[in-house]
Design a protein around this motif. Structure first.
Motif, PDB file in Angstrom:
ATOM      1  N   UNK A  92      19.591  -3.391 142.426  1.00 34.16           N
ATOM      2  CA  UNK A  92      18.562  -2.871 143.319  1.00 34.16           C
ATOM      3  C   UNK A  92      17.641  -1.851 142.704  1.00 34.16           C
ATOM      4  N   UNK A  93      17.641  -1.757 141.385  1.00 32.20           N
ATOM      5  CA  UNK A  93      16.754  -0.800 140.728  1.00 32.20           C
ATOM      6  C   UNK A  93      15.310  -1.297 140.743  1.00 32.20           C
ATOM      7  N   UNK A  94      14.406  -0.369 140.900  1.00 32.08           N
ATOM      8  CA  UNK A  94      12.972  -0.685 140.831  1.00 32.08           C
ATOM      9  C   UNK A  94      12.522  -0.506 139.383  1.00 32.08           C
ATOM     10  N   UNK A  95      12.040  -1.544 138.778  1.00 31.78           N
ATOM     11  CA  UNK A  95      11.652  -1.497 137.363  1.00 31.78           C
ATOM     12  C   UNK A  95      10.261  -0.875 137.238  1.00 31.78           C
ATOM     13  N   UNK A 114      15.773   5.471 138.622  1.00 35.01           N
ATOM     14  CA  UNK A 114      16.981   6.283 138.499  1.00 35.01           C
ATOM     15  C   UNK A 114      17.424   6.535 137.065  1.00 35.01           C
ATOM     16  N   UNK A 115      16.765   5.949 136.100  1.00 32.32           N
ATOM     17  CA  UNK A 115      17.197   6.197 134.737  1.00 32.32           C
ATOM     18  C   UNK A 115      16.624   5.211 133.749  1.00 32.32           C
ATOM     19  N   UNK A 133      14.156  12.502 132.943  1.00 31.53           N
ATOM     20  CA  UNK A 133      14.997  12.181 134.095  1.00 31.53           C
ATOM     21  C   UNK A 133      15.885  13.365 134.473  1.00 31.53           C
ATOM     22  N   UNK A 134      16.415  14.060 133.481  1.00 31.98           N
ATOM     23  CA  UNK A 134      17.264  15.215 133.759  1.00 31.98           C
ATOM     24  C   UNK A 134      16.507  16.301 134.511  1.00 31.98           C
ATOM     25  N   UNK A 138      10.708  10.861 136.987  1.00 32.23           N
ATOM     26  CA  UNK A 138      10.876   9.462 136.625  1.00 32.23           C
ATOM     27  C   UNK A 138       9.887   9.080 135.520  1.00 32.23           C
ATOM     28  N   UNK A 139      10.311   8.231 134.625  1.00 30.02           N
ATOM     29  CA  UNK A 139       9.440   7.730 133.560  1.00 30.02           C
ATOM     30  C   UNK A 139       8.804   6.437 134.048  1.00 30.02           C
ATOM     31  N   UNK A 140       7.487   6.452 134.170  1.00 33.01           N
ATOM     32  CA  UNK A 140       6.780   5.292 134.723  1.00 33.01           C
ATOM     33  C   UNK A 140       6.204   4.395 133.635  1.00 33.01           C
TER      34      UNK A 140
END
Length: 612
Positions: A92-95, A114-115, A133-134, A138-140
């Motif tokens: 269910x992660x959004x890429x 999430x990571x 992330x920490x 979020x890295x887009x």
């Protein structure tokens, strides 16, 4: 290819954010491609209606496409990457993005909400992603320039980080974020060039013409440019998953498009000025700062707000703070005759019979009777001087630089300094007068102007890239002639430091503006080099109407009250202005020879921000 840009100007109705109801099928999501395989084109057409969140090519020609509802298809990507992608989607992660370093092989990165999952990245790149992330960011997007190695861009929900990218590309990423926008996508064609996308804005350099045209087609239709990908063979893909969002006005872009009736870049070209930097103060804080063009024509280094330029006659305005600092800390009062503090006899012309003294205050306001360079001919005259005197020519690479005392004695490339008119009687803009102030300050303190200003003014104000040294160890802009050619030696040297020798950047100048504004309007002293009373003196009219001490004043008694100074050295132009009651101001530095450009930029800044 020239830098090209687009600012979305769609009406409010077309700017409504799309997708708020979820990832429902929306057949109107357009996409464009060229030079890709038939299968890639077909799959993109099949999946585009579901909103493409990521499209990427591998260095060997493989490709992958992912939608916002988790549909995906890949061909020729590393097996481990394909397996991990499937696992993330199933969970269910959004890429957010997929990217492949140019070295190829089993190297890849996938970022989600999430990571990160990755293999074969450089340690610095992966550490940057993980630390983002920490920190809750979020890295887009992750992008790799084609040269490979430890070169990358990491874009997050609140900013970006880059290493080893083209300096102009970095310049554009930084500039776009200054206007309240976020960088959302960066892409690099294999043959060179780059694209930077920031919500409703993009810049491109060296991309295929057809690709750039289609970017304009998407943006012109009110679509946000979400995906930009370049194939190793020269193909490309563009896609969107919604309309451009409604965003606050971007004052930076408004200024860029209002310079002299054209764009800032067009006016830079017209004035043959390779580089410009700008910073603006709002609420007594630096609200935005930008750089444009190059530090040297034909060079690789871009002009950044952190880059140092010659400030030219702004040197006088800044040196005035040093003079007032000396008076405040036990030095001669502003009303004192400067001559006993020079360790040198100030000559005077035979026709100067006045007993009035050339006081420090009169020197600060150009009424001390010391006519400037260019106004001293004929040598025996006491009237009829030519206008425009006051500056110094500087010393090129092949010239010996005289000492300050030699300058005063006329042993350099300027006439000797002398009393030319009765002190207090006339206004003559005079760099020579500030040479005397420099001499006075150095004689009284036993320190060079460079050392004194560093300790007493620059360090307390956090002006870390400001110096009166002849050749400071900063990243320095090169000066240019009116034809755009680099001046011999790149920069002239000015031993007449207080008059013309300051190096600084727009950030430091705006730190100074912010402090002067706050100190002037404060109810008591604030931390800094001058007391509130001294700052009030600095910005109060002195012996010369329309002048404070070393600064020109305007709008006295109004909310738009301001102080300013401009500058003109060989190959450089400058201007700064502050508005104490508005908590506002700006600085513009340019490495060209026409003052018209900095004036036009200043006019645009004031118009956009509503300042007089």
């Amino acid at each position: 290819m020239e830098r090209r840009r687009f600012l979305a100007l769609a009406g409010a109705a077309s700017l409504a954010a799309a997708g708020s109801a979820g990832p429902a099928l929306a057949a109107s999501y357009p996409f464009y491609d060229a030079g890709v395989t038939a299968e890639a084109h077909a799959k993109l057409g099949e999946l585009a209606p579901y909103g493409v969140t990521a499209f990427a090519f591998t260095p060997s020609g493989g490709w992958v496409v992912v939608t916002q509802d988790g549909r995906y298809f890949a061909r020729g990507i590393p097996d481990a990457c394909f397996t991990e992608l499937g696992a993330l989607v199933k969970a269910g992660r959004r890429i957010h993005c997929l990217a492949f370093p140019p070295e190829g092989g089993d190297r890849w990165v996938i970022t989600t909400e999430k990571g990160v999952s990755a293999r074969g990245l450089t340690a610095t790149c992966l550490d940057r992603i993980k630390s983002s992330y920490a920190a809750g960011k979020q890295v887009v997007d992750v992008a790799f320039p084609p040269a490979g190695g430890d070169r990358w861009v990491v874009t997050t929900t609140s900013g970006f980080h880059a290493k080893g990218v083209d300096d102009e590309c970095y310049q554009m990423m930084r500039n776009l974020t200054q206007g309240g926008r976020k960088v959302t996508r960066v892409a690099f064609p294999k043959a060179g060039g780059w694209v930077v996308v920031a919500q409703d804005e993009y810049f491109a350099r060296g991309v295929p013409d057809a690709c750039f045209t289609k970017m304009g087609t998407l943006a012109g239709g009110g679509w946000q440019l979400h995906t930009v990908a370049f194939a190793p063979g020269g193909g490309w893909v563009l896609s969107t998953r919604g309309k451009t969002p409604a965003l606050p006005a971007d004052k930076v872009r408004q200024v860029e498009n209002a310079v002299g009736g054209a764009t800032l870049w067009q006016r830079m070209s017209a004035y043959r000025t390779p580089g410009v930097t700008v910073a603006v103060v709002v609420g007594n804080k630096i609200a935005w700062s930008t750089g444009y063009g190059r530090l040297e024509a034909g060079g690789a280094a871009a002009a950044h707000p952190e880059s140092a330029f010659q400030a030219a006659s702004i040197s006088k305005a800044v040196a005035a703070l040093g003079v007032l600092r000396l008076a405040q800390t036990g030095g001669p009062a502003l009303s004192a005759d400067v001559r006993p503090h020079l360790g040198w006899t100030l000559p005077q012309r035979d026709c100067v019979t006045s007993t009035a003294a050339p006081t420090i205050d009169r020197l600060l306001t150009h009424r001390a009777g010391v006519a400037g360079r260019g106004s001293t001919s004929p040598a025996g005259a006491c009237s009829g001087f030519t206008s425009g005197g006051g500056g110094f020519a500087g010393y090129g690479p092949d010239a010996a630089v005289p000492t300050l005392l030699q300058v005063m004695n006329g042993e350099g490339n300027s006439p000797k300094i002398e009393l030319t008119t009765a002190p207090g009687a006339e206004y003559h803009y005079s760099g020579a007068g500030f040479v005397l102030l420099q001499r006075m300050l150095e004689q009284r303190t036993g320190r060079t102007l460079t050392d004194y200003m560093q300790a007493e003014v620059f360090a307390p104000l956090g002006m870390t890239t400001s110096s009166y040294a002849l050749a400071p160890a900063f990243e320095l802009a090169s000066g240019h002639t009116s034809t755009g050619a680099v001046i011999p030696g790149k920069r002239n040297r000015y031993p007449e430091s207080a008059a013309a020798g300051l190096y600084t950047n727009v950030l430091d100048l705006c730190r100074l503006v912010s402090w002067i504004n706050r100190a002037y309007t404060a109810s008591a002293d604030i931390a800094g080099p001058l007391s509130r009373a001294s700052v009030r003196t600095l910005l109060s009219q002195g012996p010369q109407p329309g002048m404070g001490r070393g600064l020109f004043l305007a709008g006295a008694g109004t909310d738009g009250f301001s102080y300013s100074h401009d500058g003109s050295n060989y190959g450089f132009r400058s201007l700064f202005q502050g508005y104490p009651k508005l908590g506002a101001g700006f600085a513009v530095l340019a490495n060209g020879s026409d003052a018209g450009l900095v004036t036009e930029i200043a006019t645009a800044i004031k118009k956009v921000h509503g300042w007089p």
